[in-house]
Design a protein around this motif. Structure first.
Motif, PDB file in Angstrom:
ATOM      1  N   UNK A 264     -17.696   3.118  14.748  1.00  0.00           N
ATOM      2  CA  UNK A 264     -19.161   3.194  14.821  1.00  0.00           C
ATOM      3  C   UNK A 264     -19.802   1.826  14.621  1.00  0.00           C
ATOM      4  N   UNK A 265     -19.176   0.969  13.783  1.00  0.00           N
ATOM      5  CA  UNK A 265     -19.795  -0.330  13.506  1.00  0.00           C
ATOM      6  C   UNK A 265     -18.739  -1.300  12.990  1.00  0.00           C
ATOM      7  N   UNK A 266     -18.848  -2.561  13.442  1.00  0.00           N
ATOM      8  CA  UNK A 266     -18.080  -3.660  12.877  1.00  0.00           C
ATOM      9  C   UNK A 266     -19.004  -4.373  11.896  1.00  0.00           C
ATOM     10  N   UNK A 267     -18.684  -4.324  10.610  1.00  0.00           N
ATOM     11  CA  UNK A 267     -19.636  -4.715   9.577  1.00  0.00           C
ATOM     12  C   UNK A 267     -19.402  -6.109   9.021  1.00  0.00           C
ATOM     13  N   UNK A 268     -18.654  -6.971   9.714  1.00  0.00           N
ATOM     14  CA  UNK A 268     -18.415  -8.326   9.209  1.00  0.00           C
ATOM     15  C   UNK A 268     -18.451  -9.309  10.379  1.00  0.00           C
ATOM     16  N   UNK A 269     -18.579 -10.571  10.060  1.00  0.00           N
ATOM     17  CA  UNK A 269     -18.550 -11.623  11.071  1.00  0.00           C
ATOM     18  C   UNK A 269     -17.120 -12.152  11.174  1.00  0.00           C
ATOM     19  N   UNK A 270     -16.580 -12.145  12.368  1.00  0.00           N
ATOM     20  CA  UNK A 270     -15.190 -12.563  12.565  1.00  0.00           C
ATOM     21  C   UNK A 270     -14.984 -13.990  12.073  1.00  0.00           C
ATOM     22  N   UNK A 271     -13.905 -14.184  11.310  1.00  0.00           N
ATOM     23  CA  UNK A 271     -13.569 -15.500  10.790  1.00  0.00           C
ATOM     24  C   UNK A 271     -14.188 -15.832   9.458  1.00  0.00           C
ATOM     25  N   UNK A 272     -15.076 -14.982   8.946  1.00  0.00           N
ATOM     26  CA  UNK A 272     -15.717 -15.248   7.666  1.00  0.00           C
ATOM     27  C   UNK A 272     -14.794 -14.870   6.511  1.00  0.00           C
ATOM     28  N   UNK A 273     -15.070 -15.473   5.369  1.00  0.00           N
ATOM     29  CA  UNK A 273     -14.365 -15.069   4.163  1.00  0.00           C
ATOM     30  C   UNK A 273     -15.023 -13.831   3.592  1.00  0.00           C
ATOM     31  N   UNK A 274     -14.205 -12.912   3.108  1.00  0.00           N
ATOM     32  CA  UNK A 274     -14.702 -11.659   2.548  1.00  0.00           C
ATOM     33  C   UNK A 274     -14.126 -11.496   1.145  1.00  0.00           C
ATOM     34  N   UNK A 275     -14.831 -10.730   0.341  1.00  0.00           N
ATOM     35  CA  UNK A 275     -14.357 -10.399  -1.000  1.00  0.00           C
ATOM     36  C   UNK A 275     -13.666  -9.042  -0.981  1.00  0.00           C
ATOM     37  N   UNK A 276     -12.808  -8.842  -1.960  1.00  0.00           N
ATOM     38  CA  UNK A 276     -12.142  -7.558  -2.059  1.00  0.00           C
ATOM     39  C   UNK A 276     -13.177  -6.443  -2.199  1.00  0.00           C
ATOM     40  N   UNK A 277     -13.050  -5.404  -1.346  1.00  0.00           N
ATOM     41  CA  UNK A 277     -13.980  -4.283  -1.364  1.00  0.00           C
ATOM     42  C   UNK A 277     -15.114  -4.399  -0.383  1.00  0.00           C
ATOM     43  N   UNK A 278     -15.261  -5.539   0.304  1.00  0.00           N
ATOM     44  CA  UNK A 278     -16.338  -5.678   1.288  1.00  0.00           C
ATOM     45  C   UNK A 278     -16.100  -4.733   2.472  1.00  0.00           C
ATOM     46  N   UNK A 279     -17.195  -4.175   3.009  1.00  0.00           N
ATOM     47  CA  UNK A 279     -17.122  -3.269   4.155  1.00  0.00           C
ATOM     48  C   UNK A 279     -16.843  -4.066   5.432  1.00  0.00           C
ATOM     49  N   UNK A 280     -15.823  -3.625   6.187  1.00  0.00           N
ATOM     50  CA  UNK A 280     -15.463  -4.316   7.423  1.00  0.00           C
ATOM     51  C   UNK A 280     -15.715  -3.450   8.664  1.00  0.00           C
ATOM     52  N   UNK A 281     -15.308  -2.174   8.614  1.00  0.00           N
ATOM     53  CA  UNK A 281     -15.478  -1.278   9.758  1.00  0.00           C
ATOM     54  C   UNK A 281     -16.019   0.063   9.262  1.00  0.00           C
ATOM     55  N   UNK A 282     -16.757   0.716  10.160  1.00  0.00           N
ATOM     56  CA  UNK A 282     -17.218   2.080   9.896  1.00  0.00           C
ATOM     57  C   UNK A 282     -16.747   2.954  11.051  1.00  0.00           C
ATOM     58  N   UNK A 283     -15.948   3.967  10.719  1.00  0.00           N
ATOM     59  CA  UNK A 283     -15.505   4.963  11.702  1.00  0.00           C
ATOM     60  C   UNK A 283     -16.447   6.157  11.618  1.00  0.00           C
ATOM     61  N   UNK A 284     -16.769   6.752  12.759  1.00  0.00           N
ATOM     62  CA  UNK A 284     -17.739   7.851  12.812  1.00  0.00           C
ATOM     63  C   UNK A 284     -17.444   8.870  11.707  1.00  0.00           C
ATOM     64  N   UNK A 285     -18.341   9.002  10.720  1.00  0.00           N
ATOM     65  CA  UNK A 285     -18.047   9.867   9.565  1.00  0.00           C
ATOM     66  C   UNK A 285     -18.450  11.324   9.750  1.00  0.00           C
ATOM     67  N   UNK A 286     -19.141  11.676  10.838  1.00  0.00           N
ATOM     68  CA  UNK A 286     -19.711  13.016  10.963  1.00  0.00           C
ATOM     69  C   UNK A 286     -18.653  14.128  10.934  1.00  0.00           C
ATOM     70  N   UNK A 287     -17.545  14.023  11.667  1.00  0.00           N
ATOM     71  CA  UNK A 287     -16.543  15.101  11.572  1.00  0.00           C
ATOM     72  C   UNK A 287     -15.989  15.262  10.158  1.00  0.00           C
TER      73      UNK A 287
END
Length: 395
Positions: free
Chosen positions: A82-105
Motif C-alpha cells: 500500500x505504501x513505501x514509507x522511507x526514502x531509498x538509501x536513507x539511514x533508518x532507526x530500529x523500529x522505523x516504518x518502511x512498508x505498509x501492506x494492505x491491512x484491510x483483510x
C-alpha cells in the motif's frame, strides 16, 4: 730603405723557430684550460643522520568491508504493498516504518476472531451456569450422575473453546501488525524491491535490505606463519590492549589511517590456501566505510624493536644489491651496501649496513658518480629532506 743582411735560408730557419714557439704557447694554454675544467667544485648534496627509533612490525593483507548486521527484509504476511514509507538509501532507526501492506483483510480477520471469542465466552458462561445448577441437583439426587458429568465436560469444553478463540485473536492481531514492515536494525536502507501496488508474498518476496553502519567488520586472510606468530603473542600477552591491533586503508587513501582490533579468528586453517580467515572491527562514525569496499589491512606483528631508518630516496639499486652513500672523512662519499626492510611511517628500515651516527646522502644522490668523490654536504632532516636550521638544531 734598410736592407736585411739575412739570407733566405736564415729567414726560413727563423720562421720555423717562431712557429714552433707559437704552437708551444698555444698547447700550454689549452692544457692549462683543460686542467682548470677537469677540477670542478664538489657538488652540493643534502645529508641527514640516520634515525634510530623503535618500530612496530606490521603484516600486510587485503580484505573487504562488511556490515556487522545485514538484513534482507521480507514480509511475514501476503498482500499488496500500500505504501513505501522511507526514502531509498536513507539511514533508518530500529523500529522505523518502511512498508505498509494492505491491512484491510487482516483487520477484518481480527474482527471475526474477536467475534468468535465473544461467542465462546458466552458459551462458556452458559456451561458454567449449567454445571453449578447440576451440582446442586445431583446432591439432591434430582439428576443422574451421568447428566452431572456431561455438564462438567461441557463446561471444560467451553473453557477450551475460549482459549482457542483467544489464540485466534492473538494470531489475527499479530498478522495485522505484520502489515506494517519495520526496520529490525538501525542502518542504511537499500532500494525498494517492491513498490506500491505490487503483491508481496509472505516469507519469499524481498522488500529491501538494511545494513548497519557503525561499527563495521573487515574480513581478511592471513598466512600460517602470521597466524602462528599471533597465537604466540596471545599466549605471551604482548598484544596491544590484549587484542591484535589492525590498521586499515581504503583504495583512495594513503597509508593506513583507520585503527581497529581483531575480534575473530576462524577455527581452522584452509588447507588449500594455507590461510586463516580473520575479522577486524572498526568504528565508522563518519560513514567512511561502506560494505563491500576493498580494504588494505596491516596486522600488528611482533613487539616494537629498535631499528635504523632512512629516507627511501637515499637507496640506490645496483643490479641485485642496494646501497647508499655516506659522508666519510674529508667530506667524501663512501658506498655502503645495505639490506633494506619495509617502509615504516614513510621511512625505510635498514636491517644491516648502517649504524647510529652515520650521515647518509639524501638529496643530490645523482650528483655522486663514484665512491671517494668529494662533496659539499648540507644538513637536512631525514623526514621530508628539508634543510635544518642550525640555530634550532644546536639548542
Amino acid at each position: 730603405m734598410i736592407r736585411s743582411t739575412l739570407t733566405p735560408r736564415a729567414w726560413r730557419a727563423l720562421a720555423a723557430t717562431g712557429l714552433a714557439a707559437a704552437v708551444a704557447l698555444a698547447v700550454a694554454g689549452c692544457d692549462s684550460r683543460a686542467q682548470d675544467s677537469a677540477m670542478p667544485p664538489p657538488p652540493e648534496v643534502g645529508v641527514a643522520a640516520v634515525l634510530s627509533e623503535p618500530v612496530q612490525d606490521w603484516n600486510d593483507a587485503t580484505g573487504r568491508v562488511s556490515a556487522v548486521e545485514s538484513v534482507e527484509l521480507r514480509p511475514r504476511v501476503s498482500g499488496y504493498v500500500q505504501r513505501v514509507a522511507y526514502a531509498e538509501g536513507d539511514e533508518v532507526e530500529q523500529g522505523d516504518l518502511l512498508f505498509v501492506i494492505d491491512p484491510r483483510p487482516y483487520r477484518a480477520a481480527l474482527q471475526r476472531a474477536e467475534a468468535e471469542l465473544a461467542r465462546a465466552r458466552a458459551d462458556a458462561q452458559l456451561a458454567t451456569t449449567r454445571h453449578t445448577r447440576a451440582q446442586s441437583l445431583v446432591e439432591a439426587s434430582a439428576i443422574s450422575r451421568d447428566d452431572f458429568e456431561a455438564r462438567t465436560a461441557g463446561r471444560a469444553e467451553a473453557d477450551a473453546a475460549v482459549r482457542a478463540a483467544q489464540a485466534a485473536v492473538e494470531t489475527a492481531r499479530l498478522d495485522l501488525s505484520f502489515t506494517e514492515v519495520r526496520a529490525p536494525v538501525a542502518g542504511r536502507a537499500g532500494r525498494a524491491m517492491l513498490t506500491t501496488g505490487n503483491l508481496a508474498q509472505a516469507d519469499s518476496s524481498l522488500l529491501t535490505t538494511v545494513v548497519s553502519q557503525d561499527p563495521v567488520h573487515v574480513y581478511f586472510e592471513t598466512d600460517e606463519r602470521t597466524f602462528l606468530r599471533h597465537q604466540a603473542m596471545a599466549r605471551a600477552g604482548t598484544r596491544s590492549n590484549g587484542q591484535n591491533a589492525v590498521r586499515v586503508g581504503l583504495a583512495d587513501e594513503t597509508g593506513y589511517p583507520h585503527a581497529g582490533t581483531v575480534d575473530f579468528l576462524d577455527n581452522q586453517v584452509d588447507p588449500t590456501t594455507g590461510t586463516v580467515r580473520a575479522r577486524a572491527v572498526l568504528p565508522n562514525p563518519d560513514r567512511r566505510f561502506t560494505p563491500g569496499l576493498f580494504a588494505r589491512v596491516q596486522l600488528e606483528g611482533a613487539a616494537a624493536r629498535p631499528a635504523i631508518l632512512i629516507d627511501d630516496k637515499a637507496v640506490i639499486t645496483d643490479q641485485d644489491r642496494k646501497f647508499v652513500y655516506v659522508v666519510g672523512e674529508g667530506n667524501t662519499a663512501q658506498r655502503r651496501d645495505i639490506v633494506p626492510g619495509r617502509i615504516v611511517e614513510g621511512l625505510r628500515v635498514v636491517e644491516s649496513g648502517l649504524a647510529a651516527g652515520d650521515r647518509v646522502i639524501v638529496n643530490g644522490v645523482q650528483k655522486v658518480f663514484m665512491p671517494g668523490m668529494p662533496v659539499a654536504p648540507a644538513e637536512v632532516a631525514m623526514r621530508g629532506g628539508k634543510p635544518v636550521d642550525k640555530a634550532v638544531a644546536t639548542r
